[in-house]
Motif scaffolding. Sequence first.
Motif, PDB file in Angstrom:
ATOM      1  N   ARG A  23       0.833  -1.209   0.000  1.00 49.79           N
ATOM      2  CA  ARG A  23       0.000   0.000   0.000  1.00 49.79           C
ATOM      3  C   ARG A  23       0.866   1.258   0.000  1.00 49.79           C
ATOM      4  NH1 ARG A  23      -5.420  -1.008   1.675  1.00 49.79           N
ATOM      5  NH2 ARG A  23      -5.777  -3.189   2.163  1.00 49.79           N
ATOM      6  N   GLY A  24       1.866   1.313  -0.846  1.00 55.02           N
ATOM      7  CA  GLY A  24       2.689   2.508  -0.923  1.00 55.02           C
ATOM      8  C   GLY A  24       3.867   2.454   0.032  1.00 55.02           C
ATOM      9  N   HIS A  25       4.661   3.516  -0.001  1.00 54.19           N
ATOM     10  CA  HIS A  25       5.936   3.514   0.721  1.00 54.19           C
ATOM     11  C   HIS A  25       5.865   4.168   2.095  1.00 54.19           C
ATOM     12  CE1 HIS A  25       8.297   1.877  -2.594  1.00 54.19           C
ATOM     13  NE2 HIS A  25       7.551   2.621  -3.395  1.00 54.19           N
ATOM     14  N   CYS A  26       4.706   4.654   2.507  1.00 49.67           N
ATOM     15  CA  CYS A  26       4.584   5.258   3.837  1.00 49.67           C
ATOM     16  C   CYS A  26       3.394   4.659   4.563  1.00 49.67           C
ATOM     17  CB  CYS A  26       4.415   6.773   3.731  1.00 49.67           C
ATOM     18  SG  CYS A  26       4.276   7.599   5.350  1.00 49.67           S
ATOM     19  N   LEU A  27       3.639   4.131   5.744  1.00 48.06           N
ATOM     20  CA  LEU A  27       2.568   3.522   6.524  1.00 48.06           C
ATOM     21  C   LEU A  27       1.495   4.542   6.885  1.00 48.06           C
ATOM     22  CD1 LEU A  27       1.349   1.165   8.056  1.00 48.06           C
ATOM     23  CD2 LEU A  27       2.931   1.639   9.936  1.00 48.06           C
ATOM     24  N   ILE A  28       1.889   5.767   7.172  1.00 51.58           N
ATOM     25  CA  ILE A  28       0.919   6.796   7.530  1.00 51.58           C
ATOM     26  C   ILE A  28      -0.026   7.061   6.361  1.00 51.58           C
ATOM     27  CG2 ILE A  28       0.601   9.181   8.297  1.00 51.58           C
ATOM     28  CD1 ILE A  28       1.888   7.303  10.374  1.00 51.58           C
ATOM     29  N   GLY A  29       0.499   7.056   5.145  1.00 53.69           N
ATOM     30  CA  GLY A  29      -0.356   7.228   3.979  1.00 53.69           C
ATOM     31  C   GLY A  29      -1.369   6.107   3.859  1.00 53.69           C
TER      32      GLY A  29
ATOM     33  N   ILE B 134     -10.517  -2.150   6.168  1.00 55.47           N
ATOM     34  CA  ILE B 134      -9.651  -2.896   7.073  1.00 55.47           C
ATOM     35  C   ILE B 134      -8.375  -3.219   6.315  1.00 55.47           C
ATOM     36  CG2 ILE B 134      -9.354  -4.999   8.422  1.00 55.47           C
ATOM     37  CD1 ILE B 134     -12.404  -5.086   8.754  1.00 55.47           C
ATOM     38  N   ILE B 135      -7.228  -2.870   6.870  1.00 55.18           N
ATOM     39  CA  ILE B 135      -5.973  -3.130   6.181  1.00 55.18           C
ATOM     40  C   ILE B 135      -5.070  -3.991   7.050  1.00 55.18           C
ATOM     41  CG2 ILE B 135      -6.146  -1.021   4.816  1.00 55.18           C
ATOM     42  CD1 ILE B 135      -4.088   0.263   6.577  1.00 55.18           C
ATOM     43  N   SER B 136      -4.375  -4.900   6.410  1.00 51.06           N
ATOM     44  CA  SER B 136      -3.488  -5.840   7.100  1.00 51.06           C
ATOM     45  C   SER B 136      -2.135  -5.873   6.407  1.00 51.06           C
ATOM     46  CB  SER B 136      -4.093  -7.251   7.113  1.00 51.06           C
ATOM     47  OG  SER B 136      -5.333  -7.274   7.786  1.00 51.06           O
ATOM     48  N   PHE B 137      -1.081  -6.030   7.210  1.00 52.56           N
ATOM     49  CA  PHE B 137       0.274  -6.125   6.695  1.00 52.56           C
ATOM     50  C   PHE B 137       0.964  -7.337   7.290  1.00 52.56           C
ATOM     51  CE2 PHE B 137      -0.469  -1.502   6.597  1.00 52.56           C
ATOM     52  CZ  PHE B 137      -0.051  -1.184   5.318  1.00 52.56           C
ATOM     53  N   SER B 138       1.860  -7.918   6.525  1.00 48.76           N
ATOM     54  CA  SER B 138       2.889  -8.791   7.057  1.00 48.76           C
ATOM     55  C   SER B 138       4.221  -8.143   6.687  1.00 48.76           C
ATOM     56  CB  SER B 138       2.785 -10.194   6.457  1.00 48.76           C
ATOM     57  OG  SER B 138       3.134 -10.174   5.088  1.00 48.76           O
ATOM     58  N   ALA B 139       5.325  -8.747   7.076  1.00 57.00           N
ATOM     59  CA  ALA B 139       6.620  -8.178   6.730  1.00 57.00           C
ATOM     60  C   ALA B 139       6.808  -8.094   5.219  1.00 57.00           C
ATOM     61  CB  ALA B 139       7.730  -9.018   7.351  1.00 57.00           C
TER      62      ALA B 139
ATOM     63  N   CYS C  95       7.374   0.381   3.836  1.00 60.84           N
ATOM     64  CA  CYS C  95       7.915   1.518   4.576  1.00 60.84           C
ATOM     65  C   CYS C  95       9.085   1.047   5.445  1.00 60.84           C
ATOM     66  CB  CYS C  95       6.806   2.124   5.444  1.00 60.84           C
ATOM     67  SG  CYS C  95       7.317   3.486   6.499  1.00 60.84           S
ATOM     68  N   ARG C  96      10.291   1.577   5.187  1.00 64.00           N
ATOM     69  CA  ARG C  96      11.469   1.119   5.931  1.00 64.00           C
ATOM     70  C   ARG C  96      11.356   1.412   7.419  1.00 64.00           C
ATOM     71  NH1 ARG C  96      16.628   3.566   3.116  1.00 64.00           N
ATOM     72  NH2 ARG C  96      15.276   5.396   3.101  1.00 64.00           N
ATOM     73  N   GLY C  97      10.914   2.624   7.729  1.00 60.30           N
ATOM     74  CA  GLY C  97      10.716   2.939   9.142  1.00 60.30           C
ATOM     75  C   GLY C  97       9.588   2.126   9.729  1.00 60.30           C
TER      76      GLY C  97
ATOM     77  N   ALA D  27       6.212  12.828   7.275  1.00 60.73           N
ATOM     78  CA  ALA D  27       4.897  12.196   7.184  1.00 60.73           C
ATOM     79  C   ALA D  27       3.753  13.210   7.212  1.00 60.73           C
ATOM     80  CB  ALA D  27       4.720  11.196   8.327  1.00 60.73           C
ATOM     81  N   ARG D  28       4.050  14.465   7.503  1.00 60.45           N
ATOM     82  CA  ARG D  28       3.001  15.475   7.606  1.00 60.45           C
ATOM     83  C   ARG D  28       2.123  15.579   6.347  1.00 60.45           C
ATOM     84  NH1 ARG D  28       0.563  16.669  11.570  1.00 60.45           N
ATOM     85  NH2 ARG D  28      -0.235  18.461  10.412  1.00 60.45           N
ATOM     86  N   PRO D  29       2.663  15.431   5.137  1.00 56.18           N
ATOM     87  CA  PRO D  29       1.796  15.548   3.958  1.00 56.18           C
ATOM     88  C   PRO D  29       0.685  14.505   3.887  1.00 56.18           C
ATOM     89  CG  PRO D  29       4.087  15.837   3.323  1.00 56.18           C
ATOM     90  CD  PRO D  29       4.088  15.368   4.747  1.00 56.18           C
ATOM     91  N   TYR D  30       0.760  13.447   4.691  1.00 62.05           N
ATOM     92  CA  TYR D  30      -0.261  12.397   4.643  1.00 62.05           C
ATOM     93  C   TYR D  30      -1.441  12.674   5.572  1.00 62.05           C
ATOM     94  CZ  TYR D  30       3.165   9.743   1.999  1.00 62.05           C
ATOM     95  OH  TYR D  30       4.060   9.332   1.039  1.00 62.05           O
ATOM     96  N   VAL D  31      -1.385  13.772   6.334  1.00 61.78           N
ATOM     97  CA  VAL D  31      -2.508  14.167   7.172  1.00 61.78           C
ATOM     98  C   VAL D  31      -2.845  15.623   6.887  1.00 61.78           C
ATOM     99  CG1 VAL D  31      -1.936  12.521   9.001  1.00 61.78           C
ATOM    100  CG2 VAL D  31      -1.020  14.848   9.116  1.00 61.78           C
ATOM    101  N   ALA D  32      -4.001  16.058   7.343  1.00 62.72           N
ATOM    102  CA  ALA D  32      -4.412  17.440   7.118  1.00 62.72           C
ATOM    103  C   ALA D  32      -3.497  18.409   7.862  1.00 62.72           C
ATOM    104  CB  ALA D  32      -5.859  17.636   7.562  1.00 62.72           C
ATOM    105  N   ALA D  33      -3.452  19.638   7.383  1.00 59.22           N
ATOM    106  CA  ALA D  33      -2.570  20.647   7.976  1.00 59.22           C
ATOM    107  C   ALA D  33      -2.899  20.926   9.431  1.00 59.22           C
ATOM    108  CB  ALA D  33      -2.638  21.936   7.154  1.00 59.22           C
ATOM    109  N   ASP D  34      -4.163  20.714   9.817  1.00 59.68           N
ATOM    110  CA  ASP D  34      -4.573  21.015  11.192  1.00 59.68           C
ATOM    111  C   ASP D  34      -4.770  19.750  12.023  1.00 59.68           C
ATOM    112  OD1 ASP D  34      -6.811  20.079   9.913  1.00 59.68           O
ATOM    113  OD2 ASP D  34      -8.181  21.581  10.738  1.00 59.68           O
ATOM    114  N   GLU D  35      -4.107  18.650  11.659  1.00 57.48           N
ATOM    115  CA  GLU D  35      -4.264  17.389  12.386  1.00 57.48           C
ATOM    116  C   GLU D  35      -2.967  16.925  13.048  1.00 57.48           C
ATOM    117  OE1 GLU D  35      -7.687  14.597  10.390  1.00 57.48           O
ATOM    118  OE2 GLU D  35      -5.697  14.544   9.502  1.00 57.48           O
TER     119      GLU D  35
END
Length: 245
Positions: free
Chosen positions: A38-44, A54-59, A64-66, A192-200
């Motif tokens: 689901r892309g390279h950033c978990l926050i996204g 509902i989203i699920s991950f395994s290794a 996302c490296r971090g 990671a800020r671009p993945y959330v709203a400016a006021d969140e």
Amino acid sequence: MIQTTLWIQKWREAFGEKPGLPIAFGYSDRPMSEPRRRGHCLIGALQQARAGEIISFSAEEMQCRGGMVYTGFAPMNDKIPVFVSQTERYKQTPGMVREAVDKFDLQPAPAPFLNFWRVDRAERMDDAEGLICFATPDMLAGLVNWACFDNTWNDAVVAGWGSGCSSIIAKVVTENRRQGHSCFLGMFDISARPYVAADELTFSIPMSRLPQMTETMEECFFHGSKAWANVKKRINGIDAGETAE
């Protein structure tokens, strides 16, 4: 046991209908949904969970490296502290990055899958590690004061350095495993800020703390406080002169 339908009712009574519901997360031996990349950033990726998926991950699916490190799917490698210090310039030296992360007390993932779901997508939260609330300043005012209502702890709410996923996952998991009481402000991660709203920002509650906080929802300022009633109206886009239904 926290029954989801009743909890959501209490949440709506406290904050109104406009704010989005929190995201629960937890590990399991079987995924709650089909794992996929689901892309390279978990926050996204969490934006999809906020929308109700509902989203699920395994290794294998985590790109996302971090995120791999802060979810416990991989150990810290030598490249990450160098990148965080010398490329992102978030710490003065790579050694400071590693020292800071060592204090998170990261543990290997206890099960092969990590799931995220909006709280209305499951009947119970028993298997969750914690809740992630995406919140505006007005929402945060309510969340922080709620977390501080029944105690005088200096660490009832904690804010500190860390990646977006460390503040909503790693720190919460560590706190939950030690049956701690701290809640965590997060999303100060500039990358990671671009993945959330400016006021969140985020406010995360470990499951070790949530039952006690839930018991106080009807005791605290959420009910009977004129000051909170005015803030709640603003959260829900209601003019101060109008009456909320």
